[in-house]
Design a protein around this motif. Structure first.
Motif, PDB file in Angstrom:
ATOM      1  N   MET A   6      11.203  -6.651  22.839  1.00  0.00           N
ATOM      2  CA  MET A   6       9.817  -6.340  22.507  1.00  0.00           C
ATOM      3  C   MET A   6       9.266  -7.397  21.565  1.00  0.00           C
ATOM      4  SD  MET A   6       8.058  -2.859  21.007  1.00  0.00           S
ATOM      5  CE  MET A   6       8.822  -2.908  19.379  1.00  0.00           C
ATOM      6  N   ASN A   7       8.159  -8.005  21.941  1.00  0.00           N
ATOM      7  CA  ASN A   7       7.430  -8.914  21.075  1.00  0.00           C
ATOM      8  C   ASN A   7       6.518  -8.083  20.186  1.00  0.00           C
ATOM      9  OD1 ASN A   7       8.566 -11.236  22.330  1.00  0.00           O
ATOM     10  ND2 ASN A   7       7.111 -11.000  24.011  1.00  0.00           N
ATOM     11  N   THR A   8       6.744  -8.159  18.892  1.00  0.00           N
ATOM     12  CA  THR A   8       6.077  -7.259  17.953  1.00  0.00           C
ATOM     13  C   THR A   8       4.696  -7.771  17.562  1.00  0.00           C
ATOM     14  OG1 THR A   8       6.887  -8.305  15.919  1.00  0.00           O
ATOM     15  CG2 THR A   8       8.370  -6.738  17.032  1.00  0.00           C
ATOM     16  N   VAL A   9       3.930  -6.888  16.939  1.00  0.00           N
ATOM     17  CA  VAL A   9       2.582  -7.247  16.485  1.00  0.00           C
ATOM     18  C   VAL A   9       2.627  -8.235  15.330  1.00  0.00           C
ATOM     19  CG1 VAL A   9       1.544  -5.086  17.257  1.00  0.00           C
ATOM     20  CG2 VAL A   9       2.511  -5.227  14.962  1.00  0.00           C
ATOM     21  N   ILE A  41      13.595  -8.129  30.541  1.00  0.00           N
ATOM     22  CA  ILE A  41      12.208  -7.677  30.482  1.00  0.00           C
ATOM     23  C   ILE A  41      11.685  -7.887  29.068  1.00  0.00           C
ATOM     24  CG2 ILE A  41      10.700  -5.631  30.506  1.00  0.00           C
ATOM     25  CD1 ILE A  41      12.291  -4.580  32.866  1.00  0.00           C
ATOM     26  N   GLU A  42      10.490  -8.462  28.980  1.00  0.00           N
ATOM     27  CA  GLU A  42       9.799  -8.603  27.706  1.00  0.00           C
ATOM     28  C   GLU A  42       8.567  -7.706  27.716  1.00  0.00           C
ATOM     29  OE1 GLU A  42       9.349 -12.611  25.970  1.00  0.00           O
ATOM     30  OE2 GLU A  42      10.346 -13.346  27.793  1.00  0.00           O
ATOM     31  N   ILE A  43       8.434  -6.878  26.684  1.00  0.00           N
ATOM     32  CA  ILE A  43       7.255  -6.030  26.560  1.00  0.00           C
ATOM     33  C   ILE A  43       6.506  -6.395  25.277  1.00  0.00           C
ATOM     34  CG2 ILE A  43       8.175  -4.128  27.933  1.00  0.00           C
ATOM     35  CD1 ILE A  43       8.870  -2.668  25.363  1.00  0.00           C
ATOM     36  N   GLU A  44       5.226  -6.111  25.285  1.00  0.00           N
ATOM     37  CA  GLU A  44       4.353  -6.446  24.166  1.00  0.00           C
ATOM     38  C   GLU A  44       4.002  -5.174  23.400  1.00  0.00           C
ATOM     39  OE1 GLU A  44       3.854  -9.647  23.691  1.00  0.00           O
ATOM     40  OE2 GLU A  44       4.896 -10.082  25.586  1.00  0.00           O
ATOM     41  N   GLU A  45       4.373  -5.125  22.141  1.00  0.00           N
ATOM     42  CA  GLU A  45       4.171  -3.923  21.337  1.00  0.00           C
ATOM     43  C   GLU A  45       2.716  -3.477  21.317  1.00  0.00           C
ATOM     44  OE1 GLU A  45       5.575  -2.149  17.004  1.00  0.00           O
ATOM     45  OE2 GLU A  45       5.180  -4.301  17.189  1.00  0.00           O
ATOM     46  N   ASP A  46       1.791  -4.435  21.223  1.00  0.00           N
ATOM     47  CA  ASP A  46       0.383  -4.073  21.110  1.00  0.00           C
ATOM     48  C   ASP A  46      -0.236  -3.648  22.437  1.00  0.00           C
ATOM     49  OD1 ASP A  46       0.452  -6.565  22.271  1.00  0.00           O
ATOM     50  OD2 ASP A  46      -1.158  -7.418  21.047  1.00  0.00           O
ATOM     51  N   LYS A  47       0.520  -3.737  23.541  1.00  0.00           N
ATOM     52  CA  LYS A  47       0.013  -3.309  24.840  1.00  0.00           C
ATOM     53  C   LYS A  47       0.485  -1.907  25.231  1.00  0.00           C
ATOM     54  CE  LYS A  47      -1.867  -7.363  25.591  1.00  0.00           C
ATOM     55  NZ  LYS A  47      -3.352  -7.531  25.536  1.00  0.00           N
ATOM     56  N   ILE A  48       1.426  -1.348  24.480  1.00  0.00           N
ATOM     57  CA  ILE A  48       2.025  -0.056  24.845  1.00  0.00           C
ATOM     58  C   ILE A  48       1.106   1.080  24.386  1.00  0.00           C
ATOM     59  CG2 ILE A  48       4.018   1.446  24.557  1.00  0.00           C
ATOM     60  CD1 ILE A  48       5.593  -1.180  23.853  1.00  0.00           C
ATOM     61  N   PRO A  49       0.595   1.903  25.312  1.00  0.00           N
ATOM     62  CA  PRO A  49      -0.318   2.976  24.916  1.00  0.00           C
ATOM     63  C   PRO A  49       0.429   4.156  24.281  1.00  0.00           C
ATOM     64  CG  PRO A  49       0.018   3.008  27.299  1.00  0.00           C
ATOM     65  CD  PRO A  49       0.777   1.828  26.782  1.00  0.00           C
ATOM     66  N   VAL A  50       0.076   4.454  23.045  1.00  0.00           N
ATOM     67  CA  VAL A  50       0.640   5.600  22.319  1.00  0.00           C
ATOM     68  C   VAL A  50      -0.507   6.329  21.645  1.00  0.00           C
ATOM     69  CG1 VAL A  50       2.270   6.369  20.558  1.00  0.00           C
ATOM     70  CG2 VAL A  50       2.752   4.282  21.845  1.00  0.00           C
ATOM     71  N   ALA A 103      -1.413   0.850  31.759  1.00  0.00           N
ATOM     72  CA  ALA A 103      -1.519  -0.463  31.123  1.00  0.00           C
ATOM     73  C   ALA A 103      -0.353  -1.350  31.539  1.00  0.00           C
ATOM     74  CB  ALA A 103      -1.538  -0.310  29.601  1.00  0.00           C
ATOM     75  N   VAL A 104      -0.621  -2.643  31.637  1.00  0.00           N
ATOM     76  CA  VAL A 104       0.440  -3.632  31.830  1.00  0.00           C
ATOM     77  C   VAL A 104       1.056  -3.887  30.455  1.00  0.00           C
ATOM     78  CG1 VAL A 104       1.015  -5.976  32.552  1.00  0.00           C
ATOM     79  CG2 VAL A 104      -0.788  -4.705  33.745  1.00  0.00           C
ATOM     80  N   ILE A 105       2.362  -3.648  30.329  1.00  0.00           N
ATOM     81  CA  ILE A 105       2.986  -3.739  29.010  1.00  0.00           C
ATOM     82  C   ILE A 105       3.980  -4.889  28.892  1.00  0.00           C
ATOM     83  CG2 ILE A 105       2.670  -1.290  28.550  1.00  0.00           C
ATOM     84  CD1 ILE A 105       5.688  -0.911  29.136  1.00  0.00           C
TER      85      ILE A 105
END
Length: 332
Positions: free
Chosen positions: A310-313, A236-245, A295-297
């Motif tokens: 995780m692909n970082t910003v 699984i690849e997630i996008e750091e800028d898509k994760i709601p915090v 959100a789609v992350i």
């Protein structure tokens, strides 16, 4: 395995997995445990979903909830993540001598309110009192039974190209409990503790593309997503800028040296869904208050088999492993 049980074994991370895989699963030899979910689908007059959990949170009252609300939501959510409709709960108390009656009344009132919101009933229970110094105020165990409505949800069903959705901001519960424990900024950050059966129903109803649901409690989002792909040929690849915090949660985590992706959630779900059904699932979540920040992350791919990346910003990427150690003891 270590010679003694430490707090690390309750963290939901590597040592928890080791305890389950090396000791519990071989000893019980039960096919219902093989999925390693928080609930089990059982055969009966019709297929049932059964789950049990114990709650030892410290402190027992925290912004956004308490041990009573948590005990109902935790078990209701485990059933809903299995594709079940929760119906009935048992509830057992272990109370330390000297615990204030008014505090117990408050806990029980929270249980009643949470049951009403979730549409479930407590139908049996038990109460024990232990000597002062032999407990820590109050512990609660709940078990729940539901009817299976949406079969087939499993990490084994995920496919390359599937999308990963989180139903809202991450890390709220673990951060709120930690701050309350230390007397810091109480009230500014609240637990997300909530029943998720209505949200699960909205996502699953008429949406055949949902592969698996899971509420990322102990170990947080990162640990749960690792569980989806470990021992598989997919990653699984997630996008750091898509994760709601929430900004407040991010700031508190930086202050405490925590990572929101490893902090517990008690009112969020993760959903892996077929790409063609992604927007439908996302819209279903956003139609309810519990999913308004969904959100789609990320997505499932074969580029990193068995890994969460995780692909970082900053344009790089890093592997996120399961939680190691006890980052947040006594958060549920």
């Amino acid at each position: 395995m270590d010679e003694i049980i430490t707090l690390d074994y309750g963290s939901g991370g590597k040592k928890t997995s080791r305890l389950i895989e090396r000791m519990i699963l071989p000893a019980l030899d039960n096919p219902a445990l093989s999925e390693l979910g928080d609930g089990a689908v059982l055969e009966g007059a019709e297929k049932l979903v059964f789950s049990t959990d114990s709650f030892v949170v410290d402190p027992i009252f925290f912004p956004g909830g308490d041990i009573g609300k948590l005990s109902v939501c935790g078990t209701v959510n485990d059933i809903a993540m299995c594709g079940g409709v929760p119906k009935f709960l048992s509830c057992s108390f272990i109370i330390e001598e000297g615990f204030p009656v008014k505090a117990l009344e408050k806990v029980i009132a929270s249980i009643g309110a949470a049951c009403k919101k979730a549409g479930v009933q407590v139908v049996t229970g038990d109460t024990k009192v232990v000597e002062k110094g032999r407990g820590d105020k109050i512990y609660i165990n709940t078990a729940g039974i539901g009817v299976l409505k949406y079969p087939g949800l499993s990490p084994k069903a995920i496919r390359a190209g599937d999308k990963v959705i989180v139903s809202g901001t991450v890390g709220d519960h673990g951060t709120a409990v930690m701050l309350a424990r230390n007397g810091m900024m109480q009230g500014e950050i609240r637990s997300d503790c909530a029943p998720l059966n209505a949200l699960a129903e909205a996502v699953l109803s008429g949406n055949a593309g949902v592969r698996v649901l899971r509420d990322p409690t102990r170990g947080g989002v990162a640990t749960t997503l690792n569980e989806f792909v470990e021992d598989s040929g997919l990653g699984i690849e997630i996008e750091e800028d898509k994760i709601p915090v929430r900004p407040q949660v991010q700031a508190a985590c930086e202050l405490l040296g925590l990572d929101p992706l490893y902090c517990a959630n008690e009112g969020k779900l993760l959903c892996v869904v077929a790409p063609e059904d992604t927007e439908k699932a996302l819209a279903a979540m956003k139609s309810l208050p519990e999913g308004e920040n969904a959100a789609v992350i990320g997505s499932v791919s074969a580029r990193y088999p068995g890994k969460l990346v995780m692909n970082t910003v900053f344009g790089g990427s890093r592997i996120l492993q399961k939680l190691t150690g006890a980052q947040l003891p006594r958060i549920c």
